[in-house]
Structure formats: C-alpha cells, structure tokens
Design a protein around this motif. Structure first.
Motif, PDB file in Angstrom:
ATOM      1  N   VAL A 118       0.843  -1.197   0.000  1.00 51.04           N
ATOM      2  CA  VAL A 118       0.000   0.000   0.000  1.00 51.04           C
ATOM      3  C   VAL A 118       0.878   1.246   0.000  1.00 51.04           C
ATOM      4  O   VAL A 118       0.668   2.189  -0.772  1.00 51.04           O
ATOM      5  N   ARG A 119       1.881   1.239   0.859  1.00 51.55           N
ATOM      6  CA  ARG A 119       2.787   2.389   0.947  1.00 51.55           C
ATOM      7  C   ARG A 119       3.514   2.617  -0.374  1.00 51.55           C
ATOM      8  O   ARG A 119       3.694   3.771  -0.803  1.00 51.55           O
ATOM      9  N   ALA A 124       4.149   5.979  -5.215  1.00 49.92           N
ATOM     10  CA  ALA A 124       4.190   6.118  -6.664  1.00 49.92           C
ATOM     11  C   ALA A 124       3.050   6.994  -7.188  1.00 49.92           C
ATOM     12  O   ALA A 124       2.904   7.165  -8.407  1.00 49.92           O
ATOM     13  N   GLY A 125       2.255   7.535  -6.270  1.00 46.50           N
ATOM     14  CA  GLY A 125       1.168   8.428  -6.667  1.00 46.50           C
ATOM     15  C   GLY A 125      -0.102   7.728  -7.090  1.00 46.50           C
ATOM     16  O   GLY A 125      -0.935   8.308  -7.788  1.00 46.50           O
TER      17      GLY A 125
END
Length: 200
Positions: A118-119, A124-125
C-alpha cells in the motif's frame, strides 16, 4: 473455508450464540453451526447474498450495518463477528462500540492500510490495489481504511481490551517479518476484543 476464517473459527467456543455482521453468503455461519454447534444470526444488506444465506440454511436478517444494532439487547450474543467490513462503514468506531455492547466478545478483521505494498503504491502516486484491497479507487466500498497501529490506538483510547490478535500476510500466514514489524508486513488483521470493565 478461507484460511483467515478458519483461524477466526478457532476463537469461537462450541455451543455459543453468534451474530455475524456483513455475513455475505452465510458460509461462516453455516460452518460454525455444523462444526461448532453455534446458533445465531447473520446481518447482510445485499439481497442476492441474503437469498444465498437462506438457501444455505443460515438465519439472516436483511439490514444495513450503518444503521447500528439498536434492535439487539445488550449482551444478546457470546460473539459478534465483523469480517472485512469495518472499513466500509460510515462510523467504524461506533460500530465496534455496538459490537461490544451486543456481544460479550467482538471479533473484528480488516485489511491493513499500513502494509508495504500500500505504501509503495501511494509513494508512486497511485491508490493501492493489492490482494487484500482488490478494488479500484472508483468502485471500492472502503471509505475508512486504517492501519494496525491506528486500530490499536483506537482500542487504547476507548479502553477496549485486545484479548487476542492474528496478523497475517496475503497467504494467511504469520511469520517473523510480521512479528518484527506488524504494521509494515501484515495484510489482514484479526482482533478479539472485550469492552472495558464498568467503573465501580
């Protein structure tokens, strides 16, 4: 039976009364009735899933979990289970309060929004799409995602006792990495909770 549900079932004492919130097709209730001799009900809002519950022989009530559990008396059940639905509710904190009012023990599971996948997606936007969060941002039912740390902070603030927890990866296993950094490596979190002791 999914592996995470099998772990959850290990927490349920035979012969208990159970309320399953967001019970889907009734698979968990049916399994527990057959293998643990539990009795109880499921709550489900989706008409098709309600029909599948009835076909499977599960006792089901069509209801929206966001409307709360006001129709149930305090202490009506030994266990109230909410499996992977907490993050889809308007007020998940109120939902857990109600779970612990209606049930002697609450079991809550949710996808951990702190997982490294998730992070990485957020860095990566992009909104994450992972095995535990498979929906795209525009068709996801999830509106209040949280991390393991967020949930445990809420438990401390409200005085909810964490009796047990199981933190799993996407293969539904525990391991050294999760024990070392649970908020980073856990994908699915399972918690068994009790309400705070009443003040004297």
């Amino acid at each position: 039976m999914r592996p995470d549900l099998a772990l959850l079932c290990d927490w349920i004492r035979p012969g208990s009364r159970i309320l399953d919130l967001g019970c889907g097709d009734g698979a968990l209730l049916s399994y527990l009735a057959e293998h643990r001799q539990v009795s109880g009900y499921g709550l489900e809002v989706d008409e098709d899933k309600v029909a599948r519950c009835i076909k499977a022989g599960a006792n089901v009530i069509q209801a929206d979990l966001d409307d709360g559990l006001r129709d149930f008396d305090s202490g009506s059940f030994d266990y109230v289970v909410m499996n992977l639905a907490l993050q889809a509710l308007q007020r998940p904190d109120d939902a857990v309060t109600e779970i612990l009012r209606v049930g002697r023990i609450g079991i809550v599971t949710f996808p951990n929004f702190g997982h490294w996948r998730v992070r990485a997606a957020l860095a990566a936007g992009r909104m994450p799409v992972t095995p535990s969060l498979p929906d795209r941002w525009y068709d996801s039912p999830n509106i209040h995602l949280c991390t393991v740390d967020d949930f445990e902070d809420l438990c401390r603030q409200r005085g909810w006792r964490i009796i047990a927890r199981r933190l799993l990866d996407r293969s539904h296993h525990e391991g050294a990495r999760i024990r070392l950094a649970p908020n980073l490596f856990c994908e699915i979190a399972l918690y068994m909770l009790q309400a705070p002791e009443p003040s004297a």
